[in-house]
Write an enzyme that holds these catalytic residues in place. Structure first.
Site, PDB file in Angstrom:
ATOM      1  N   HIS A  44       0.853  -1.183   0.000  1.00 43.01           N
ATOM      2  CA  HIS A  44       0.000   0.000   0.000  1.00 43.01           C
ATOM      3  C   HIS A  44       0.894   1.239   0.000  1.00 43.01           C
ATOM      4  O   HIS A  44       1.733   1.404   0.887  1.00 43.01           O
ATOM      5  CB  HIS A  44      -0.913  -0.009   1.222  1.00 43.01           C
ATOM      6  CG  HIS A  44      -1.842  -1.187   1.260  1.00 43.01           C
ATOM      7  ND1 HIS A  44      -1.437  -2.434   1.693  1.00 43.01           N
ATOM      8  CD2 HIS A  44      -3.142  -1.317   0.895  1.00 43.01           C
ATOM      9  CE1 HIS A  44      -2.445  -3.278   1.607  1.00 43.01           C
ATOM     10  NE2 HIS A  44      -3.492  -2.627   1.119  1.00 43.01           N
ATOM     11  N   ASP A  82      -6.860 -10.525   0.360  1.00 39.52           N
ATOM     12  CA  ASP A  82      -6.781  -9.098   0.068  1.00 39.52           C
ATOM     13  C   ASP A  82      -6.257  -8.299   1.269  1.00 39.52           C
ATOM     14  O   ASP A  82      -5.764  -8.869   2.250  1.00 39.52           O
ATOM     15  CB  ASP A  82      -8.133  -8.581  -0.421  1.00 39.52           C
ATOM     16  CG  ASP A  82      -9.208  -8.586   0.664  1.00 39.52           C
ATOM     17  OD1 ASP A  82      -8.878  -8.833   1.850  1.00 39.52           O
ATOM     18  OD2 ASP A  82     -10.385  -8.326   0.333  1.00 39.52           O
ATOM     19  N   SER A  83      -6.385  -7.003   1.210  1.00 41.73           N
ATOM     20  CA  SER A  83      -5.859  -6.131   2.265  1.00 41.73           C
ATOM     21  C   SER A  83      -6.491  -6.398   3.624  1.00 41.73           C
ATOM     22  O   SER A  83      -5.876  -6.139   4.662  1.00 41.73           O
ATOM     23  CB  SER A  83      -6.082  -4.659   1.887  1.00 41.73           C
ATOM     24  OG  SER A  83      -5.476  -4.360   0.648  1.00 41.73           O
TER      25      SER A  83
END
Length: 200
Positions: free
Chosen positions: A72, A115-116
């Site tokens: 990120h 995922d995140s």
């Protein structure tokens, strides 16, 4: 040995819904011969269809996808968020691919990864890369292109979401390090996602 038709059906069904023809590149001999018979260059939609069809019917390699990293962008995220986001996208994927007469790469694929938020996210679609061989050693290749696909996320209630993303790779023989960047806004998107791809 080719896998069962059911796996290929899933690949084709997903990718046929999502390809964005404006980015399609000329494919192999079938597309070229069709154009010659009509006496003109194929249109955008026809070229996209030919690329999908050629990859589906005339694939040359099967591929294993292994998600490697998620990052990120620290310039666009608050530290409080990145501290709790997952950046180890465990998962796997499968695809089929071919090289066209120019040596460029076309693929149909399915992949699932964490995922995140550490929830499963599937993605499937079509990938294209223009290939360059900058060294005398032809085993070293650089690629730049795009992927057009459909993904589904837990925080969006697994509603199918179309995606069109840039893609780049560095390859040596059958192994590729491939990546994309998901653009976004403050605290949203702006994610670098990379995976390893092994041809067999």
């Amino acid at each position: 040995m080719r896998l069962k038709l059911t796996s290929h059906t899933c690949l084709f069904a997903l990718s046929s819904l999502l390809v964005t023809p404006a980015f399609a590149a000329p494919s192999g001999d079938n597309t070229a011969s069709d154009a010659v018979e009509r006496g003109s260059e194929p249109g955008i939609w026809q070229r996209a269809g030919n690329n999908l069809s050629d990859t589906w019917h005339h694939w040359q390699s099967q591929e294993l996808y292994v998600p490697a990293m998620t990052w990120h962008n620290r310039w666009t995220y608050d530290k409080a968020k990145t501290d709790r986001y997952n950046e180890r996208p465990w998962g796997a994927g499968y695809g089929v691919s071919r090289l066209d007469r120019d040596g460029d790469w076309h693929s149909l694929y399915l992949m699932a990864f964490k995922d995140s938020f550490n929830k499963w996210e599937p993605i499937g679609g079509y990938g294209y890369e223009k290939r360059w061989r900058p060294l005398e050693n032809q085993d070293v290749q650089l690629g730049l292109g795009f992927t057009a696909g459909v993904t589904m996320r837990d925080n969006w209630k697994y509603i199918p979401i179309p995606v069109l993303l840039p893609m780049a790779s560095v390859s040596y023989q059958r192994l590729s390090f491939q990546a994309t960047y998901i653009p976004g806004t403050h605290n949203n998107g702006n994610v670098f996602f990379a995976w390893l791809r092994w041809q067999f």
